[in-house]
Design a protein around this motif. Structure first.
Motif, short mmCIF file in Angstrom:
data_model
loop_
_atom_site.label_atom_id
_atom_site.label_comp_id
_atom_site.label_asym_id
_atom_site.label_seq_id
_atom_site.Cartn_x
_atom_site.Cartn_y
_atom_site.Cartn_z
N ARG A 74 0.82 -1.22 0.00
CA ARG A 74 0.00 0.00 0.00
C ARG A 74 0.85 1.27 0.00
NH1 ARG A 74 -2.47 -3.55 3.72
NH2 ARG A 74 -1.58 -2.46 5.50
N GLN A 75 2.15 1.15 0.04
CA GLN A 75 3.03 2.31 0.15
C GLN A 75 3.04 3.20 -1.09
OE1 GLN A 75 6.83 0.74 1.31
NE2 GLN A 75 6.24 0.60 3.46
N ILE A 76 2.60 2.69 -2.22
CA ILE A 76 2.60 3.51 -3.44
C ILE A 76 1.39 4.46 -3.47
CG2 ILE A 76 3.91 1.82 -4.79
CD1 ILE A 76 1.26 1.04 -6.15
N TYR A 77 0.48 4.31 -2.51
CA TYR A 77 -0.72 5.15 -2.45
C TYR A 77 -0.60 6.19 -1.34
CZ TYR A 77 -3.29 1.96 -5.49
OH TYR A 77 -3.71 1.22 -6.56
N PRO A 78 -1.10 7.40 -1.53
CA PRO A 78 -1.15 8.37 -0.43
C PRO A 78 -2.07 7.84 0.67
CG PRO A 78 -1.65 9.43 -2.53
CD PRO A 78 -1.61 7.95 -2.78
N GLU A 129 -4.38 9.11 2.42
CA GLU A 129 -5.80 9.47 2.31
C GLU A 129 -6.54 8.64 1.26
OE1 GLU A 129 -3.44 12.50 -0.12
OE2 GLU A 129 -3.26 11.62 1.88
N ASP A 130 -5.81 7.94 0.40
CA ASP A 130 -6.43 7.10 -0.62
C ASP A 130 -6.60 5.65 -0.18
OD1 ASP A 130 -6.45 9.32 -2.22
OD2 ASP A 130 -4.85 8.63 -3.56
N LEU A 131 -6.03 5.27 0.97
CA LEU A 131 -6.06 3.87 1.38
C LEU A 131 -7.47 3.35 1.64
CD1 LEU A 131 -2.91 3.66 3.67
CD2 LEU A 131 -3.13 3.13 1.23
N ALA A 132 -8.27 4.07 2.40
CA ALA A 132 -9.63 3.61 2.71
C ALA A 132 -10.49 3.52 1.45
CB ALA A 132 -10.27 4.48 3.77
N PRO A 133 -10.52 4.57 0.60
CA PRO A 133 -11.32 4.44 -0.63
C PRO A 133 -10.83 3.30 -1.54
CG PRO A 133 -10.72 6.74 -0.29
CD PRO A 133 -9.98 5.93 0.73
N GLN A 134 -9.53 3.12 -1.63
CA GLN A 134 -9.00 2.04 -2.47
C GLN A 134 -9.36 0.68 -1.89
OE1 GLN A 134 -7.56 2.55 -5.51
NE2 GLN A 134 -7.81 0.37 -5.69
N SER A 135 -9.32 0.56 -0.57
CA SER A 135 -9.73 -0.70 0.08
C SER A 135 -11.18 -1.01 -0.25
CB SER A 135 -9.55 -0.61 1.59
OG SER A 135 -8.19 -0.56 1.93
N ARG A 136 -12.04 -0.01 -0.14
CA ARG A 136 -13.46 -0.21 -0.46
C ARG A 136 -13.64 -0.62 -1.92
NH1 ARG A 136 -13.84 4.17 3.10
NH2 ARG A 136 -13.93 5.67 1.40
N SER A 137 -12.88 -0.01 -2.80
CA SER A 137 -12.96 -0.36 -4.21
C SER A 137 -12.54 -1.81 -4.45
CB SER A 137 -12.07 0.59 -5.01
OG SER A 137 -12.08 0.25 -6.37
N PHE A 138 -11.45 -2.24 -3.81
CA PHE A 138 -11.01 -3.63 -3.95
C PHE A 138 -12.05 -4.59 -3.39
CE2 PHE A 138 -6.32 -2.33 -4.16
CZ PHE A 138 -6.26 -2.53 -5.52
N VAL A 139 -12.66 -4.24 -2.27
CA VAL A 139 -13.69 -5.10 -1.68
C VAL A 139 -14.88 -5.22 -2.61
CG1 VAL A 139 -15.38 -5.29 0.20
CG2 VAL A 139 -12.99 -4.78 0.72
N ALA A 140 -15.31 -4.11 -3.19
CA ALA A 140 -16.43 -4.14 -4.13
C ALA A 140 -16.09 -5.01 -5.34
CB ALA A 140 -16.78 -2.73 -4.57
N ASP A 141 -14.88 -4.88 -5.85
CA ASP A 141 -14.47 -5.67 -6.99
C ASP A 141 -14.38 -7.15 -6.62
OD1 ASP A 141 -13.67 -5.72 -9.77
OD2 ASP A 141 -11.68 -6.28 -9.03
N LEU A 142 -13.86 -7.44 -5.43
CA LEU A 142 -13.77 -8.82 -4.97
C LEU A 142 -15.15 -9.44 -4.82
CD1 LEU A 142 -11.95 -11.13 -4.10
CD2 LEU A 142 -11.89 -10.13 -1.81
N ARG A 143 -16.10 -8.66 -4.30
CA ARG A 143 -17.47 -9.16 -4.18
C ARG A 143 -18.06 -9.49 -5.55
NH1 ARG A 143 -20.16 -5.20 0.34
NH2 ARG A 143 -19.31 -6.30 2.14
N ALA A 144 -17.83 -8.65 -6.54
CA ALA A 144 -18.32 -8.92 -7.89
C ALA A 144 -17.69 -10.19 -8.45
CB ALA A 144 -18.04 -7.73 -8.80
#
Length: 118
Positions: free
Chosen positions: A44-48, A50-65
């Motif tokens: 996760r070090q390549i992300y700022p 403040e972007d970690l939580a939104p990116q985590s949610r995005s990955f979770v949504a994609d994983l659910r799909a």
């Protein structure tokens, strides 16, 4: 870069290697960037921050799909869900892997904002 629905990299072009490093070295479950995102803080070090939580949610949504598409008996999907669901705290609540009440992001509901390109 070309990857699978579980974010395992199949092919990288030179620009992707320059930006992200050579991801072909990862094998097994670690070949999935989603797996590494939730189990290896270094990924996760390549992300700022403040972007970690939104990116985590995005990955979770994609994983659910992906889970829905692959069906109930897919071994690769089940293995990833087991590891991410049990070890995916990422250590620090600020990394986006857990919600405010400590609930893991694979549980519960999440808002994901989509933008359409014109």
């Amino acid at each position: 870069m070309v990857g699978t629905d579980l974010h395992a990299v199949l092919v990288q072009d030179p620009l992707a290697v320059a930006m992200l490093g050579d991801l072909s070295a990862h094998q097994g479950r670690a070949a999935s960037f989603v797996y590494r995102w939730f189990t290896d803080p270094a990924s996760r070090q390549i992300y700022p921050r403040e972007d970690l939580a939104p990116q985590s949610r995005s990955f979770v949504a994609d994983l659910r799909a992906t889970v829905g598409r692959r069906g109930p008996g897919d071994a690769e999907k089940l293995a990833l869900l087991t590891v991410v669901g049990t070890q995916g705290s990422g250590g620090d609540a600020g990394d986006g892997a857990r919600g405010e009440r400590g609930q893991h992001l694979l549980q519960g509901s999440h808002e994901v904002q989509l933008e359409r390109g014109e």
